[in-house]
Design an enzyme around this catalytic site. Structure first.
Site, PDB file in Angstrom:
ATOM      1  N   HIS A 261       0.848  -1.199   0.000  1.00  0.00           N
ATOM      2  CA  HIS A 261       0.000   0.000   0.000  1.00  0.00           C
ATOM      3  C   HIS A 261       0.878   1.241   0.000  1.00  0.00           C
ATOM      4  O   HIS A 261       1.937   1.240   0.627  1.00  0.00           O
ATOM      5  CB  HIS A 261      -0.903   0.002   1.250  1.00  0.00           C
ATOM      6  CG  HIS A 261      -2.081   0.886   1.113  1.00  0.00           C
ATOM      7  ND1 HIS A 261      -2.040   2.232   1.384  1.00  0.00           N
ATOM      8  CD2 HIS A 261      -3.336   0.611   0.691  1.00  0.00           C
ATOM      9  CE1 HIS A 261      -3.234   2.747   1.150  1.00  0.00           C
ATOM     10  NE2 HIS A 261      -4.046   1.797   0.729  1.00  0.00           N
ATOM     11  N   ASP A 317      -7.996  -5.323  -0.039  1.00  0.00           N
ATOM     12  CA  ASP A 317      -8.486  -6.169  -1.126  1.00  0.00           C
ATOM     13  C   ASP A 317      -8.167  -7.648  -0.929  1.00  0.00           C
ATOM     14  O   ASP A 317      -8.769  -8.500  -1.572  1.00  0.00           O
ATOM     15  CB  ASP A 317      -7.872  -5.702  -2.465  1.00  0.00           C
ATOM     16  CG  ASP A 317      -8.376  -4.329  -2.821  1.00  0.00           C
ATOM     17  OD1 ASP A 317      -9.592  -4.120  -2.712  1.00  0.00           O
ATOM     18  OD2 ASP A 317      -7.558  -3.468  -3.182  1.00  0.00           O
TER      19      ASP A 317
HETATM   20  C1  COA Z   1      -0.502  -0.822  -3.881  1.00  0.00           C
HETATM   21  C2  COA Z   1       0.775  -0.582  -4.668  1.00  0.00           C
HETATM   22  C3  COA Z   1       0.382  -0.180  -6.093  1.00  0.00           C
HETATM   23  C4  COA Z   1       1.560   0.546  -3.980  1.00  0.00           C
HETATM   24  O1  COA Z   1       2.488   1.018  -4.884  1.00  0.00           O
HETATM   25  P1  COA Z   1       3.640   2.085  -4.528  1.00  0.00           P
HETATM   26  O2  COA Z   1       3.385   2.791  -3.276  1.00  0.00           O
HETATM   27  O3  COA Z   1       3.832   2.888  -5.764  1.00  0.00           O
HETATM   28  O4  COA Z   1       4.869   1.130  -4.258  1.00  0.00           O
HETATM   29  P2  COA Z   1       5.879   0.556  -5.336  1.00  0.00           P
HETATM   30  O5  COA Z   1       5.123  -0.026  -6.503  1.00  0.00           O
HETATM   31  O6  COA Z   1       6.890   1.600  -5.623  1.00  0.00           O
HETATM   32  O7  COA Z   1       6.488  -0.645  -4.504  1.00  0.00           O
HETATM   33  C5  COA Z   1       7.521  -0.464  -3.536  1.00  0.00           C
HETATM   34  C6  COA Z   1       8.391  -1.704  -3.527  1.00  0.00           C
HETATM   35  O8  COA Z   1       7.638  -2.816  -3.020  1.00  0.00           O
HETATM   36  C7  COA Z   1       7.489  -3.833  -4.008  1.00  0.00           C
HETATM   37  N1  COA Z   1       6.077  -4.277  -3.967  1.00  0.00           N
HETATM   38  C8  COA Z   1       5.002  -3.484  -3.762  1.00  0.00           C
HETATM   39  N2  COA Z   1       3.879  -4.223  -3.739  1.00  0.00           N
HETATM   40  C9  COA Z   1       4.275  -5.505  -3.945  1.00  0.00           C
HETATM   41  C10 COA Z   1       3.569  -6.725  -4.031  1.00  0.00           C
HETATM   42  N3  COA Z   1       2.235  -6.745  -3.907  1.00  0.00           N
HETATM   43  N4  COA Z   1       4.239  -7.853  -4.251  1.00  0.00           N
HETATM   44  C11 COA Z   1       5.585  -7.829  -4.380  1.00  0.00           C
HETATM   45  N5  COA Z   1       6.319  -6.690  -4.305  1.00  0.00           N
HETATM   46  C12 COA Z   1       5.665  -5.543  -4.095  1.00  0.00           C
HETATM   47  C13 COA Z   1       7.829  -3.169  -5.329  1.00  0.00           C
HETATM   48  O9  COA Z   1       8.311  -4.106  -6.257  1.00  0.00           O
HETATM   49  C14 COA Z   1       8.854  -2.156  -4.904  1.00  0.00           C
HETATM   50  O10 COA Z   1      10.075  -2.820  -4.740  1.00  0.00           O
HETATM   51  P3  COA Z   1      11.478  -2.023  -5.120  1.00  0.00           P
HETATM   52  O11 COA Z   1      11.549  -0.886  -4.139  1.00  0.00           O
HETATM   53  O12 COA Z   1      12.535  -3.053  -4.961  1.00  0.00           O
HETATM   54  O13 COA Z   1      11.308  -1.543  -6.545  1.00  0.00           O
HETATM   55  C15 COA Z   1       1.656  -1.859  -4.696  1.00  0.00           C
HETATM   56  O14 COA Z   1       1.953  -2.272  -3.382  1.00  0.00           O
HETATM   57  C16 COA Z   1       0.981  -3.006  -5.460  1.00  0.00           C
HETATM   58  O15 COA Z   1       1.112  -3.079  -6.692  1.00  0.00           O
HETATM   59  N6  COA Z   1       0.266  -3.930  -4.734  1.00  0.00           N
HETATM   60  C17 COA Z   1      -0.486  -4.969  -5.400  1.00  0.00           C
HETATM   61  C18 COA Z   1      -1.800  -4.399  -5.931  1.00  0.00           C
HETATM   62  C19 COA Z   1      -2.766  -4.056  -4.832  1.00  0.00           C
HETATM   63  O16 COA Z   1      -3.001  -4.841  -3.935  1.00  0.00           O
HETATM   64  N7  COA Z   1      -3.403  -2.880  -4.944  1.00  0.00           N
HETATM   65  C20 COA Z   1      -4.440  -2.445  -4.022  1.00  0.00           C
HETATM   66  C21 COA Z   1      -3.981  -1.353  -3.127  1.00  0.00           C
HETATM   67  S1  COA Z   1      -5.191  -1.005  -1.889  1.00  0.00           S
END
Ligand code: COA
Length: 380
Positions: A261, A317
Site C-alpha cells: 500500500h 483487497d
Molecule cells: C498498492 C501498490 C500499487 C503501492 O504502490 P507504490 O506505493 O507505488 O509502491 P511501489 O510499486 O513503488 O512498490 C515499492 C516496492 O515494493 C514492491 N512491492 C510493492 N507491492 C508488492 C507486491 N504486492 N508484491 C511484491 N512486491 C511488491 C515493489 O516491487 C517495490 O520494490 P522495489 O523498491 O525493490 O522496486 C503496490 O503495493 C501493489 O502493486 N500492490 C499490489 C496491488 C494491490 O493490492 N493494490 C491495491 C492497493 S489497496
C-alpha cells in the site's frame, strides 16, 4: 532551477479534509473521528453514508429517512435499463458501470446543478443507482430481467435481493454491509483525487464519479480484489502456495495482489477486520480452502525479508476477495462492489471540494528537446 518531480505524487498534500484520517505508520483509519473498528462493529452502511455526508451520526429518524430515500432513489429510469440491455454481455462490469453512470447524468434533473443541496441529492441518488446498475447488469448478462429495488430494504439487502430475486440472505447481506462500511472512504486515494480534480474545474458530480470509477478500475487500486481472487484460484490448493510463491514471486517478477500500500506501512486495519470475517465465513460455509490459501500466502510473505524490508502487508483487497467469493459473488463483480461503497467517499469529497474550491492544476518539468528546425512533411 525546476523542482524535482515527485513520482506518483508520494507524500504531496493536496487538500484539507474532514472526511477521514489514514495513519499509515500505525495502521489506523478514522472516518469523521470514529475508528474504523468501531464503525465496522456498530454502524450500518447508511449510517456511515450519513456520517460522511453530514459530519455527524444520524438520529434514528434521520437514519431511517436516509435508508428509505436511498432505496427509493435506487430505481433506474426505464431508458437506462434499456441502454444496459444494449451493452455487450461480455463487457467488463467496470466499463459497463463507468458508461451507465455517465449516461445516468442525462436523466438526472439535478445533473448540472452544483449547489450543495443538489449535490447531496445526487450523492444519495448515485449511491442507490450504482447498486441497482450493478445488480441489474449481473442479471442482464445472464439473460435475466433486472429486478427493481425494494423500498423496505437496506442497500446491502437490496443488492442481494436484486441479484437473486430471493429474500436477502442474512449472512450475505451482513457481509456486504460490513464490506461497504470498510470501503466507503479512504483519504486521498487515486480515485478520490481523480474525482476532486474533475469537479475542481467546475464540472459536475456525475463527471467526478465517472472519473472515480475509471480510476478505481485499475489493478493497482480497486481492481486488486478481483486480481487477488484470480491469484488464489490459480494457486488452487493450499499445498501449492509454497511452490507458487517461489516460482512467481521469488524467482519471477509478479506481485502478490492485495499486498502492499502507498500509505500503510503497517497492517491495513481493514484487512485485520476482513481476515476475521473471511475466517468466520469460511468456517460457517464449510469451504475453508480459499481462506487457507490466502492465509498461507500472507504468512509466506510476512516471513520473507523482501516483504519485511519493504513493509508490505495485506491490504483491504486481500481478504475481501475471500469474503466476496465465499458469498458466491462473481469475481468480476468485486470491483463494482468497491465502487458501490466508495461512491459515498467520492461524493463526500466532491461536496468538500465545491465548498472550498480552487482549480487543481499541478506543474510538470519539461525535459524534451528545444529549438528544433521545422522540416516540411515531404522531406521527412
Ligand atoms: C498498492 C501498490 C500499487 C503501492 O504502490 P507504490 O506505493 O507505488 O509502491 P511501489 O510499486 O513503488 O512498490 C515499492 C516496492 O515494493 C514492491 N512491492 C510493492 N507491492 C508488492 C507486491 N504486492 N508484491 C511484491 N512486491 C511488491 C515493489 O516491487 C517495490 O520494490 P522495489 O523498491 O525493490 O522496486 C503496490 O503495493 C501493489 O502493486 N500492490 C499490489 C496491488 C494491490 O493490492 N493494490 C491495491 C492497493 S489497496
Amino acid at each position: 532551477m525546476a523542482e524535482v518531480a515527485k513520482k506518483g505524487l508520494e507524500g504531496i498534500v493536496v487538500a484539507e479534509s474532514k472526511t477521514s484520517l489514514v495513519n499509515g505508520s500505525e495502521g489506523k483509519l478514522v472516518y469523521e473521528g470514529y475508528p474504523i473498528e468501531t464503525l465496522a462493529e456498530n454502524a450500518s452502511f447508511e449510517e456511515v453514508a450519513f456520517l460522511l455526508w453530514n459530519e455527524r451520526l444520524p438520529n434514528k429518524a434521520e437514519l431511517e429517512n436516509l435508508r428509505s430515500t436511498i432505496a427509493t432513489e435506487a430505481t433506474l429510469p426505464a431508458e437506462l435499463i434499456a441502454q444496459l440491455k444494449s451493452y455487450p454481455v461480455k463487457a467488463d462490469p467496470m466499463a459497463m458501470l463507468r458508461t451507465a453512470v455517465s449516461a445516468s447524468a442525462m436523466y438526472d434533473k439535478d445533473s448540472e446543478d452544483n449547489s450543495v443541496e443538489a449535490n447531496r441529492r445526487k450523492a444519495i441518488r448515485l449511491t442507490g443507482q450504482i447498486t441497482t446498475i450493478c445488480a441489474a447488469w449481473d442479471r442482464i448478462r445472464n439473460g435475466k430481467e433486472p429486478i427493481a429495488p425494494r423500498k423496505d430494504l437496506t442497500l446491502a439487502q437490496n443488492f442481494i435481493y436484486m441479484l437473486s430475486g430471493d429474500e436477502p440472505d442474512a449472512t450475505a447481506s451482513e457481509a456486504i454491509d460490513v464490506y461497504l462500511v470498510l470501503l466507503a472512504e479512504h483519504g486521498m486515494n487515486a480515485s478520490t483525487f481523480a474525482s476532486r480534480v474533475t469537479v475542481a474545474t467546475g464540472s459536475d458530480m456525475h463527471s467526478g464519479i465517472v472519473s472515480g470509477i475509471g480510476t478505481l478500475k485499475g489493478p493497482s487500486h480497486g481492481g486488486a480484489n478481483a486480481e487477488a481472487m484470480n491469484m488464489f484460484l490459480e494457486i488452487a490448493e493450499p499445498e501449492n502456495v509454497e511452490p507458487w510463491f517461489k516460482k512467481n514471486i521469488k524467482e519471477g517478477d509478479r506481485r502478490i495482489m492485495g499486498i502492499g500500500h502507498r500509505i500503510y506501512k503497517a497492517l491495513d486495519p481493514r484487512a485485520a477486520i476482513l481476515e476475521e470475517k473471511a475466517k468466520a465465513l469460511a468456517e460457517s460455509s464449510g469451504n475453508e480452502k480459499w481462506f487457507q490459501i490466502a492465509k498461507k500466502l500472507a504468512d509466506a510473505a510476512r516471513a520473507d525479508s523482501y516483504f519485511i524490508e519493504r513493509k508490505l502487508f495485506p491490504n483491504v483487497d486481500y481478504y475481501s476477495a475471500i469474503v466476496l467469493y465465499t458469498i458466491h459473488l462473481d469475481v468480476d463483480m468485486f470491483t463494482p462492489l468497491f465502487a458501490m461503497a466508495r461512491v459515498v467517499g467520492w461524493s463526500a469529497h466532491i461536496i468538500e471540494q465545491f465548498a472550498n474550491n480552487r482549480l487543481i492544476r499541478p506543474d510538470v518539468n519539461y525535459v524534451g528537446p528545444m529549438g528544433l528546425q521545422w522540416t516540411p512533411v515531404d522531406q521527412r
